[in-house]
Design a protein around this motif. Structure first.
Motif, mmCIF file in Angstrom:
data_model
loop_
_atom_site.group_PDB
_atom_site.id
_atom_site.type_symbol
_atom_site.label_atom_id
_atom_site.label_comp_id
_atom_site.label_asym_id
_atom_site.label_seq_id
_atom_site.Cartn_x
_atom_site.Cartn_y
_atom_site.Cartn_z
ATOM 1 N N MET A 194 -7.415 -3.684 -2.223
ATOM 2 C CA MET A 194 -8.049 -3.204 -0.587
ATOM 3 C C MET A 194 -9.997 -3.791 -0.119
ATOM 4 O O MET A 194 -10.086 -3.390 -1.488
ATOM 5 C CB MET A 194 -8.166 -1.256 -1.204
ATOM 6 N N ALA A 198 -13.103 0.327 5.522
ATOM 7 C CA ALA A 198 -11.951 0.045 6.762
ATOM 8 C C ALA A 198 -12.260 1.108 7.693
ATOM 9 O O ALA A 198 -12.138 1.628 7.500
ATOM 10 C CB ALA A 198 -10.321 -0.478 6.140
ATOM 11 N N HIS A 203 -5.255 0.387 8.432
ATOM 12 C CA HIS A 203 -6.005 0.364 7.152
ATOM 13 C C HIS A 203 -4.364 1.889 6.166
ATOM 14 O O HIS A 203 -4.629 1.840 4.896
ATOM 15 C CB HIS A 203 -7.095 0.899 6.455
#
Length: 217
Positions: A194, A198, A203
């Motif tokens: 990940m 973001a 996300h």
């Protein structure tokens, strides 16, 4: 956030955890080991706070350190009785922009806690300042519960209202523990695949999928 029927973590619930009150999604994790320093408490409570930080970091797969090579410490936690006390902390005004105005606003609002994050060029958390005014409400919270709650809240850039209606902790055998769904979201956010930060709501879909897998898999 966790569905009682399926045990799943919904994308909508995760989105709400990282959507600011002013609008816009933003989720960031620490991009470096956490090097904490804590002011205003006795040694016994200090051990409880550091123990909570270590436990949540370990759960997330993140690291702690004695010092940060650039900043010395990157997590500063202040326990105090009155917001005005912070005006006397050396160099704090240099580290926290607009400190006098911020303190005046928090005092007017009657706030008992506040967190200020700093981010690196990639959007990851590089520093955090935690301010805890120990009013009657906070003083009534057991040290272990308060420490664990604060540890959770510094791990990610949660929205202002993320835990307003439901605390990140639950009771298990009479002890406060981290809710499994919140733990699953934190672990998902720290998954190496990940991004460290973001601002696209999609996300949240990826976080929810990983968190659900952790809970149901």
């Amino acid at each position: 956030m966790e569905s009682e029927e399926t045990g799943a973590v919904s994308p909508e619930a995760v989105t709400a955890l990282f959507t600011r009150e002013a609008g816009g999604y933003f989720c960031a994790r620490w991009g470096r080991p956490i090097a904490p320093i804590i002011f205003g408490i006795e040694d016994e409570t200090l051990a409880v706070v550091k123990g909570a930080l270590e436990a949540v970091c370990s759960m997330a797969g993140h690291q702690m350190a004695e010092t940060d090579p650039e900043q010395g410490t990157n997590l500063m936690v202040f326990f105090f009785r009155d917001w005005a006390e912070l005006n006397a902390v050396p160099d704090l005004g240099r580290m926290v922009e607009g400190l006098p105005e911020m303190l005046a606003r928090l005092e007017t609002e009657g706030a008992n806690q506040y967190r200020v994050f700093r981010f690196d060029a990639n959007g990851a958390i590089r520093a955090c300042f935690v301010f805890l005014r120990m009013d009657a409400a906070l003083a009534a919270v057991p040290a272990e519960e308060l420490a664990l709650t604060q540890a959770v809240q510094v791990m990610l850039s949660w929205s202002e209202g993320a835990f307003r209606t439901r605390a990140p902790l639950a009771l298990a055998a009479g002890r406060a523990v981290l809710r499994p769904d919140v733990a699953a979201v934190i672990r998902a956010a720290y998954d190496p695949v990940m991004p460290a930060a973001a601002d696209d709501p999609s996300h949240a879909l990826r976080l929810a999928a990983r968190a659900t897998l952790a809970l149901t898999g």
